[in-house]
Design a protein around this motif. Structure first.
Motif, PDB file in Angstrom:
ATOM      1  N   UNK A 280     -22.985 -23.727  49.231  1.00  0.00           N
ATOM      2  CA  UNK A 280     -22.965 -25.031  49.882  1.00  0.00           C
ATOM      3  C   UNK A 280     -21.831 -25.872  49.315  1.00  0.00           C
ATOM      4  N   UNK A 281     -21.176 -26.603  50.176  1.00  0.00           N
ATOM      5  CA  UNK A 281     -20.212 -27.596  49.712  1.00  0.00           C
ATOM      6  C   UNK A 281     -20.937 -28.827  49.177  1.00  0.00           C
ATOM      7  N   UNK A 282     -20.180 -29.720  48.571  1.00  0.00           N
ATOM      8  CA  UNK A 282     -20.768 -30.915  47.981  1.00  0.00           C
ATOM      9  C   UNK A 282     -21.495 -31.783  49.002  1.00  0.00           C
ATOM     10  N   UNK A 318     -18.979 -26.578  44.066  1.00  0.00           N
ATOM     11  CA  UNK A 318     -19.876 -26.120  45.123  1.00  0.00           C
ATOM     12  C   UNK A 318     -21.185 -25.632  44.499  1.00  0.00           C
ATOM     13  N   UNK A 319     -22.171 -25.399  45.350  1.00  0.00           N
ATOM     14  CA  UNK A 319     -23.481 -24.985  44.869  1.00  0.00           C
ATOM     15  C   UNK A 319     -23.784 -23.568  45.323  1.00  0.00           C
ATOM     16  N   UNK A 320     -24.418 -22.819  44.438  1.00  0.00           N
ATOM     17  CA  UNK A 320     -24.837 -21.454  44.725  1.00  0.00           C
ATOM     18  C   UNK A 320     -26.362 -21.421  44.641  1.00  0.00           C
ATOM     19  N   UNK A 321     -26.986 -21.053  45.745  1.00  0.00           N
ATOM     20  CA  UNK A 321     -28.451 -21.015  45.817  1.00  0.00           C
ATOM     21  C   UNK A 321     -28.906 -19.570  45.951  1.00  0.00           C
ATOM     22  N   UNK A 322     -29.633 -19.093  44.952  1.00  0.00           N
ATOM     23  CA  UNK A 322     -30.133 -17.724  44.959  1.00  0.00           C
ATOM     24  C   UNK A 322     -31.646 -17.753  45.137  1.00  0.00           C
ATOM     25  N   UNK A 323     -32.153 -16.892  46.009  1.00  0.00           N
ATOM     26  CA  UNK A 323     -33.590 -16.816  46.243  1.00  0.00           C
ATOM     27  C   UNK A 323     -34.052 -15.367  46.256  1.00  0.00           C
ATOM     28  N   UNK A 336     -30.617 -22.512  41.350  1.00  0.00           N
ATOM     29  CA  UNK A 336     -29.466 -23.207  41.931  1.00  0.00           C
ATOM     30  C   UNK A 336     -28.424 -23.434  40.843  1.00  0.00           C
ATOM     31  N   UNK A 337     -27.176 -23.127  41.166  1.00  0.00           N
ATOM     32  CA  UNK A 337     -26.059 -23.264  40.220  1.00  0.00           C
ATOM     33  C   UNK A 337     -25.006 -24.189  40.808  1.00  0.00           C
ATOM     34  N   UNK A 338     -24.294 -24.903  39.940  1.00  0.00           N
ATOM     35  CA  UNK A 338     -23.144 -25.679  40.367  1.00  0.00           C
ATOM     36  C   UNK A 338     -21.924 -25.041  39.738  1.00  0.00           C
ATOM     37  N   UNK A 339     -20.919 -24.793  40.554  1.00  0.00           N
ATOM     38  CA  UNK A 339     -19.780 -23.978  40.133  1.00  0.00           C
ATOM     39  C   UNK A 339     -18.483 -24.691  40.477  1.00  0.00           C
TER      40      UNK A 339
END
Length: 483
Positions: A280-282, A318-323, A336-339
């Motif tokens: 995801x973008x900001x 950006x955000x990385x969402x892992x499920x 959730x990670x912010x990269x």
């Protein structure tokens, strides 16, 4: 993991008197008799920072054999004899970027570590106000240093100040500084435990330096003197879940491919699960989606579920969402990670310093400060179960923006102090647009007596909100609550 402590008479062997010799051997007998039937004892260490001299070590070994010590045994936990002993104590003792733990380049992040953690931990602002005078809260000054320890750099909080300035930008006040500090601590601690959870073959054990403090201090802890839990605590809690899904920060090789792991730290196999990753973008727009095939993960192991190339067209942060989902589509785990588009980079192995944070290139998280505001709707319910008050907090993101790094607290009254001690199943969470997250908290019913408890929440882009806590429902037994 127990044994003789460092930095005192136990390891000053050259100055031992005949009495010291007798005390050491008698103490070993007493401790092993006390511990040998204890179910939680894993390891006994004959030395901490040093290796006992031959005559002392020989006697220790004889006593251990005589008393039938059946658990693991090491003669020192230090890295002075790493290859032979199978354990090291090389830190690091300061903040390191998340990729450090996954990169497979740096020795301290591998094997079995007797202690590693951050000597410079900034507690949440509420705790800070309890031991720093109001007129000394900002800028950082000698009142802070008095609580910072005596080690060079740590005694002026030099490393954490450099980390927050370089990665997250200049802090304008103490509120800004402590908020960024929770982000950085969460990142580092979570990544460390995730790396041990995913790399079972070359990461066997780690001990966190440290758990808590015996006085108000900035020196290494996961929760502070007042029992208030900061970013590091919840980062560790997230990574230590029995079932989790983990992102590796483009950490390995040429850093052009990332790995997403399905992690099973249970004694039973994890069957028929699927892993997904979204970028995801900001502004909350989704830019990338990938899903794995159906997976099975053996007990106490992990499996690479997905590989991810570098994705074009992303914002600076950006955000990385892992499920991870089960066969019915229910979410078993989410992380959730912010990269940053700019990678953190320590550089060659020779640049790694266990007592100082030195990066050849810093990740750029400045853009987080410009996130548009998100709006949350909050509700709660309370019930007493088996003598405990259990609070269910429901958060709905009623906006088109991500609600980032949201901290929820149960407080004593309108904008009062948090009720402590307390346990939350999760905190510092990210809620995606028009989605709902549920948090659960447990506290003692007596803590609610005579007060008007409330909920307080605030996020990186969510303004502080206060709402009354729902009244407690009738008592339930443990059996009734589980049906």
């Amino acid at each position: 993991m127990l044994g003789w402590m460092c930095c005192g008479q136990w390891e000053q062997w050259s100055s031992w008197t005949a009495e010291d010799q007798w005390v050491a051997r008698s103490s070993l007998r007493a401790r092993l008799r006390e511990l040998r039937s204890h179910p939680a004892v894993v390891l006994w260490a004959n030395g901490s920072d040093g290796l006992p001299p031959g005559p002392v070590l020989n006697d220790y070994h004889s006593i251990e054999k005589e008393l039938h010590w059946q658990n693991a045994l090491v003669d020192t936990v230090s890295h002075v004899n790493r290859t032979w002993n199978g354990i090291h104590m090389a830190g690091p003792y300061v903040w390191h970027p998340p990729y450090y733990w996954f990169s497979d380049k740096y020795g301290p992040a591998r094997g079995s570590s007797a202690e590693e953690g951050d000597n410079e931990v900034i507690p949440p602002l509420e705790s800070l106000k309890k031991f720093i005078p109001a007129d000394k809260l900002w800028p950082i000054n000698e009142y802070w240093y008095f609580h910072s320890g005596a080690i060079d750099d740590n005694n002026t909080l030099a490393d954490v100040r450099r980390v927050l300035e370089k990665r997250y930008g200049h802090s304008n006040d103490v509120e800004d500084f402590t908020k960024k500090a929770q982000l950085a601590s969460y990142e580092d601690v979570r990544a460390k435990y995730e790396a041990y959870a995913t790399h079972w073959s070359n990461r066997k054990m780690t001990m966190n330096w440290m758990l808590n403090n015996h006085w108000p201090s900035f020196f290494g802890h996961l929760f502070d003197y007042y029992f208030k839990q900061g970013g590091g605590y919840f980062g560790a809690k997230k990574a230590l879940q029995p079932v989790s899904v983990v992102w590796d920060y483009y950490a390995t090789g040429k850093r052009d491919t990332a790995y997403v792991y399905a992690v099973n730290q249970q004694s039973n196999s994890l069957e028929n699960v699927k892993v997904s990753v979204r970028f995801y973008n900001l502004d909350g727009t989704k830019k990338y989606l990938s899903e794995s095939k159906i997976l099975s993960v053996r007990p106490n192991s992990s499996a690479v579920a997905l590989t991810v190339p570098r994705i074009p067209g992303l914002t600076a942060v950006y955000f990385v969402r892992c499920q991870m989902t089960d066969s019915s589509g229910s979410v078993l785990a989410e992380t959730v990670y912010w990269q940053s588009q700019t990678d953190d980079d320590i550089g060659p192995v020779t640049n790694d310093d266990q007592f100082a944070t030195k990066l050849a290139q810093w990740g750029d998280m400045y853009a987080l400060k410009g996130m548009l505001s998100a709006r949350l709707l909050v509700s709660s319910s309370c019930e007493e179960v088996s003598g405990q008050t259990r609070v269910k907090i429901t958060l709905f993101n009623d906006s088109n923006q991500l609600a980032f790094f949201v901290r929820t607290e149960i407080i004593k009254g309108p904008d009062s102090e948090e009720i402590l001690p307390i346990r939350y199943d999760d905190n510092y969470i990210t809620i995606f647009p028009h989605e709902t997250r549920v948090q659960n908290a447990i506290l003692d019913p007596s803590q609610l007596t005579g007060i008007n408890p409330a909920l307080r929440l605030e996020g990186y882009n969510v303004k502080k909100q206060l709402t009354p806590l729902a009244e407690q429902s009738k008592k339930k037994s443990a059996g009734a609550s589980s049906r």
